[in-house]
Design an enzyme around this catalytic site. Structure first.
Site, PDB file in Angstrom:
ATOM      1  N   SER A   1     -17.814   2.088  -2.425  1.00 56.20           N
ATOM      2  CA  SER A   1     -17.523   3.156  -3.393  1.00 56.20           C
ATOM      3  C   SER A   1     -18.788   3.858  -3.902  1.00 56.20           C
ATOM      4  O   SER A   1     -19.753   3.219  -4.316  1.00 56.20           O
ATOM      5  CB  SER A   1     -16.750   2.606  -4.589  1.00 56.20           C
ATOM      6  OG  SER A   1     -16.580   3.642  -5.543  1.00 56.20           O
ATOM      7  N   LYS A   2     -18.732   5.191  -3.882  1.00 55.64           N
ATOM      8  CA  LYS A   2     -19.858   5.987  -4.377  1.00 55.64           C
ATOM      9  C   LYS A   2     -19.648   6.376  -5.841  1.00 55.64           C
ATOM     10  O   LYS A   2     -20.487   7.034  -6.447  1.00 55.64           O
ATOM     11  CB  LYS A   2     -20.009   7.260  -3.533  1.00 55.64           C
ATOM     12  CG  LYS A   2     -20.270   6.947  -2.068  1.00 55.64           C
ATOM     13  CD  LYS A   2     -20.747   8.182  -1.336  1.00 55.64           C
ATOM     14  CE  LYS A   2     -20.799   7.993   0.165  1.00 55.64           C
ATOM     15  NZ  LYS A   2     -21.406   6.741   0.608  1.00 55.64           N
ATOM     16  N   SER A   3     -18.489   5.975  -6.424  1.00 53.55           N
ATOM     17  CA  SER A   3     -18.166   6.411  -7.787  1.00 53.55           C
ATOM     18  C   SER A   3     -19.218   5.992  -8.821  1.00 53.55           C
ATOM     19  O   SER A   3     -19.579   6.813  -9.673  1.00 53.55           O
ATOM     20  CB  SER A   3     -16.785   5.913  -8.190  1.00 53.55           C
ATOM     21  OG  SER A   3     -15.817   6.586  -7.417  1.00 53.55           O
TER      22      SER A   3
ATOM     23  N   THR B   1      -8.726   3.408  -6.771  1.00 57.61           N
ATOM     24  CA  THR B   1      -8.714   3.820  -5.372  1.00 57.61           C
ATOM     25  C   THR B   1      -7.802   2.889  -4.565  1.00 57.61           C
ATOM     26  O   THR B   1      -7.095   2.047  -5.135  1.00 57.61           O
ATOM     27  CB  THR B   1     -10.158   3.948  -4.838  1.00 57.61           C
ATOM     28  OG1 THR B   1     -10.105   4.489  -3.526  1.00 57.61           O
ATOM     29  CG2 THR B   1     -10.921   2.642  -4.820  1.00 57.61           C
TER      30      THR B   1
ATOM     31  N   LYS C   1      -3.216   3.127  -6.221  1.00 50.86           N
ATOM     32  CA  LYS C   1      -2.894   4.371  -6.938  1.00 50.86           C
ATOM     33  C   LYS C   1      -1.432   4.422  -7.408  1.00 50.86           C
ATOM     34  O   LYS C   1      -1.142   5.037  -8.430  1.00 50.86           O
ATOM     35  CB  LYS C   1      -3.226   5.587  -6.072  1.00 50.86           C
ATOM     36  CG  LYS C   1      -4.736   5.801  -5.911  1.00 50.86           C
ATOM     37  CD  LYS C   1      -5.043   7.088  -5.183  1.00 50.86           C
ATOM     38  CE  LYS C   1      -6.529   7.193  -4.886  1.00 50.86           C
ATOM     39  NZ  LYS C   1      -6.881   8.435  -4.193  1.00 50.86           N
TER      40      LYS C   1
ATOM     41  N   GLY D   1       0.649  12.052   3.810  1.00 50.34           N
ATOM     42  CA  GLY D   1       0.452  10.772   3.126  1.00 50.34           C
ATOM     43  C   GLY D   1       0.084  10.987   1.665  1.00 50.34           C
ATOM     44  O   GLY D   1       0.320  12.069   1.094  1.00 50.34           O
ATOM     45  N   GLY D   2      -0.512   9.958   1.063  1.00 52.53           N
ATOM     46  CA  GLY D   2      -0.824   9.984  -0.362  1.00 52.53           C
ATOM     47  C   GLY D   2      -1.761  11.112  -0.745  1.00 52.53           C
ATOM     48  O   GLY D   2      -1.574  11.756  -1.791  1.00 52.53           O
TER      49      GLY D   2
ATOM     50  N   ASN E   1       3.237  17.104  10.135  1.00 49.41           N
ATOM     51  CA  ASN E   1       2.931  15.670  10.168  1.00 49.41           C
ATOM     52  C   ASN E   1       3.532  15.033  11.412  1.00 49.41           C
ATOM     53  O   ASN E   1       4.545  15.483  11.931  1.00 49.41           O
ATOM     54  CB  ASN E   1       3.494  14.987   8.904  1.00 49.41           C
ATOM     55  CG  ASN E   1       2.943  13.594   8.730  1.00 49.41           C
ATOM     56  OD1 ASN E   1       1.742  13.382   8.893  1.00 49.41           O
ATOM     57  ND2 ASN E   1       3.797  12.633   8.440  1.00 49.41           N
ATOM     58  N   ARG E   2       2.839  13.960  11.883  1.00 51.61           N
ATOM     59  CA  ARG E   2       3.302  13.196  13.047  1.00 51.61           C
ATOM     60  C   ARG E   2       4.733  12.709  12.801  1.00 51.61           C
ATOM     61  O   ARG E   2       5.607  12.891  13.632  1.00 51.61           O
ATOM     62  CB  ARG E   2       2.330  12.025  13.257  1.00 51.61           C
ATOM     63  CG  ARG E   2       2.571  11.194  14.457  1.00 51.61           C
ATOM     64  CD  ARG E   2       1.467  10.186  14.617  1.00 51.61           C
ATOM     65  NE  ARG E   2       1.339   9.295  13.456  1.00 51.61           N
ATOM     66  CZ  ARG E   2       0.429   8.348  13.336  1.00 51.61           C
ATOM     67  NH1 ARG E   2      -0.461   8.159  14.298  1.00 51.61           N
ATOM     68  NH2 ARG E   2       0.383   7.578  12.263  1.00 51.61           N
TER      69      ARG E   2
HETATM   70  P1  NDP Z   1      -2.146   7.775   4.176  1.00 48.99           P
HETATM   71  O1  NDP Z   1      -2.242   6.499   4.934  1.00 48.99           O
HETATM   72  O2  NDP Z   1      -1.312   7.844   2.944  1.00 48.99           O
HETATM   73  O3  NDP Z   1      -1.605   8.923   5.176  1.00 48.99           O
HETATM   74  C1  NDP Z   1      -2.170   9.083   6.435  1.00 48.99           C
HETATM   75  C2  NDP Z   1      -1.641  10.348   7.102  1.00 48.99           C
HETATM   76  O4  NDP Z   1      -2.357  10.541   8.328  1.00 48.99           O
HETATM   77  C3  NDP Z   1      -0.159  10.313   7.468  1.00 48.99           C
HETATM   78  O5  NDP Z   1       0.381  11.608   7.311  1.00 48.99           O
HETATM   79  C4  NDP Z   1      -0.203   9.905   8.943  1.00 48.99           C
HETATM   80  O6  NDP Z   1       0.922  10.351   9.683  1.00 48.99           O
HETATM   81  C5  NDP Z   1      -1.425  10.655   9.416  1.00 48.99           C
HETATM   82  N1  NDP Z   1      -2.059  10.084  10.619  1.00 48.99           N
HETATM   83  C6  NDP Z   1      -2.718   8.901  10.718  1.00 48.99           C
HETATM   84  N2  NDP Z   1      -3.208   8.730  11.969  1.00 48.99           N
HETATM   85  C7  NDP Z   1      -2.838   9.841  12.679  1.00 48.99           C
HETATM   86  C8  NDP Z   1      -3.045  10.248  14.030  1.00 48.99           C
HETATM   87  N3  NDP Z   1      -3.723   9.486  14.905  1.00 48.99           N
HETATM   88  N4  NDP Z   1      -2.547  11.447  14.421  1.00 48.99           N
HETATM   89  C9  NDP Z   1      -1.855  12.219  13.535  1.00 48.99           C
HETATM   90  N5  NDP Z   1      -1.620  11.880  12.258  1.00 48.99           N
HETATM   91  C10 NDP Z   1      -2.115  10.703  11.821  1.00 48.99           C
HETATM   92  O7  NDP Z   1      -3.666   8.199   3.883  1.00 48.99           O
HETATM   93  P2  NDP Z   1      -4.218   9.094   2.673  1.00 48.99           P
HETATM   94  O8  NDP Z   1      -3.299  10.239   2.511  1.00 48.99           O
HETATM   95  O9  NDP Z   1      -4.506   8.237   1.503  1.00 48.99           O
HETATM   96  O10 NDP Z   1      -5.645   9.590   3.231  1.00 48.99           O
HETATM   97  C11 NDP Z   1      -5.770  10.594   4.233  1.00 48.99           C
HETATM   98  C12 NDP Z   1      -7.227  10.978   4.416  1.00 48.99           C
HETATM   99  O11 NDP Z   1      -7.729  11.620   3.250  1.00 48.99           O
HETATM  100  C13 NDP Z   1      -8.174   9.803   4.697  1.00 48.99           C
HETATM  101  O12 NDP Z   1      -9.062  10.198   5.732  1.00 48.99           O
HETATM  102  C14 NDP Z   1      -8.923   9.631   3.390  1.00 48.99           C
HETATM  103  O13 NDP Z   1     -10.213   9.105   3.613  1.00 48.99           O
HETATM  104  C15 NDP Z   1      -8.982  11.063   2.890  1.00 48.99           C
HETATM  105  N6  NDP Z   1      -9.148  11.169   1.417  1.00 48.99           N
HETATM  106  C16 NDP Z   1     -10.281  11.782   0.931  1.00 48.99           C
HETATM  107  C17 NDP Z   1     -10.473  11.927  -0.428  1.00 48.99           C
HETATM  108  C18 NDP Z   1     -11.727  12.584  -0.924  1.00 48.99           C
HETATM  109  O14 NDP Z   1     -11.998  12.507  -2.139  1.00 48.99           O
HETATM  110  N7  NDP Z   1     -12.500  13.244  -0.099  1.00 48.99           N
HETATM  111  C19 NDP Z   1      -9.480  11.437  -1.414  1.00 48.99           C
HETATM  112  C20 NDP Z   1      -8.316  10.835  -0.806  1.00 48.99           C
HETATM  113  C21 NDP Z   1      -8.175  10.701   0.563  1.00 48.99           C
HETATM  114  P3  NDP Z   1       2.310   9.506   9.720  1.00 48.99           P
HETATM  115  O15 NDP Z   1       3.035   9.861   8.459  1.00 48.99           O
HETATM  116  O16 NDP Z   1       2.977   9.964  10.943  1.00 48.99           O
HETATM  117  O17 NDP Z   1       1.901   8.047   9.763  1.00 48.99           O
END
Ligand code: NDP
Length: 276
Positions: free
Chosen positions: A15-17, A62, A66, A129-130, A151-152
């Protein structure tokens, strides 16, 4: 006594927080201490109760807590309620613990810092996702012309589009259905970049002067950023500014002072590059 803050997560070592909030505190002359705490996956509620009982003022939350933090909060901001997830907890003067979600506004502020406008734009968001749930309300508040979620797992995109449709024109599509579409801004909110993957995107998705933003960040451009470059995107950014932007909003909630994000983004970018 110095006001105590912390970030709870599992894992937490990366964590960089603490570094970000230390810089904010120095910059604004605030006397506070910010720690990182590894919390066992089944002990979030206990650890959070303990933290506030000991006089702690605020927490960042984090992965993977959440949603538990959302349930733990005694009061929620409208954007946290919409997101269904909380990344910031603050104890208020009346002792009530407020839950907020600053991830999305952190991203939107970063885009503003980069000189990107969202108003009137056609925006594609990859993933459901989240993180995407957290950015949708602040993105729609900027009055884009339309937001498409791809989305996938299509059903998840549909569910999100339905949940936010009262806030603007937001629709779900599969990756195949993007063929022939064009966008001004594409936001990658999938975690595919983490494993060096890219969602299967058709050619010619970008309008002239299009901007591409990856929520993920790192020392090297992500695969999505490389794709954006190949497709001729005019503007490309990663999510480091979002990380610092969400921290700045949490700091503001806690201290009622808005820190400067740009020097902190530059310092963290330098650190990332030094580790290459
Ligand atoms: P989740 O696990 O909640 O969701 C992941 C999503 O990615 C889903 O929609 C999933 O699809 C999709 N996915 C995963 N692998 C693949 C693939 N190979 N091909 C296509 N779709 C794929 O993750 P989060 O929403 O929490 O996080 C998503 C990203 O956001 C991460 O990289 C995280 O590091 C980044 N993030 C950055 C922040 C920042 O402050 N910069 C803050 C929060 C997150 P499916 O529904 O089909 O499984």
């Amino acid at each position: 006594m110095t006001d105590q803050y912390a970030v709870f997560g599992n894992p937490i070592n990366h964590s960089k927080s603490p570094a970000i909030h230390r810089q904010f505190a120095e910059q604004t002359g605030q006397d506070l201490h910010y720690a990182k705490q590894l919390v066992a996956t089944d002990e979030f509620v206990k650890a959070a109760h303990e933290f506030f009982k000991q006089g702690g003022k605020g927490l960042n939350i984090t992965v993977p807590f959440k949603i538990e933090a959302f349930n733990f909060a005694q009061q929620l901001t409208p954007r946290a309620l919409r997101a269904g997830a909380v990344n910031t907890l603050a104890i208020q003067a009346d002792g009530i613990i407020l839950g907020d979600n600053t991830d999305g506004i952190g991203m939107v502020h970063d885009m503003h810092n980069l000189g990107w406008e969202l108003e009137g734009k056609r925006i594609l968001i990859l993933g459901a996702g989240g993180a995407v749930r957290g950015i949708l309300q602040p993105v729609l508040a900027e009055h884009p012309a339309q937001v498409i979620i791809a989305n996938r797992t299509f059903a998840k995109a549909e569910e999100l589009a339905a949940h936010f449709q009262d806030l603007g024109d937001v629709q779900a599509k599969s990756f195949e259905q993007l063929d022939g579409e064009q966008f001004d801004i594409i936001i990658n909110g999938t975690s595919a970049s983490l494993s060096g993957d890219l969602p299967p995107l058709p050619e010619n998705l970008l309008n002239t002067n299009a901007a591409c933003y990856d929520l993920m960040y790192g020392a090297e451009p992500t695969v999505f950023m490389q794709w954006a470059q190949q497709q001729g995107a005019a503007k490309i950014a990663d999510g480091l500014g979002m990380l610092i932007g969400q921290a700045a909003e949490a700091f503001y909630l806690w201290r009622q002072i808005r820190p400067e994000v740009v020097p902190v983004i530059m310092a963290l970018r330098r650190q990332l590059n030094e580790k290459k």
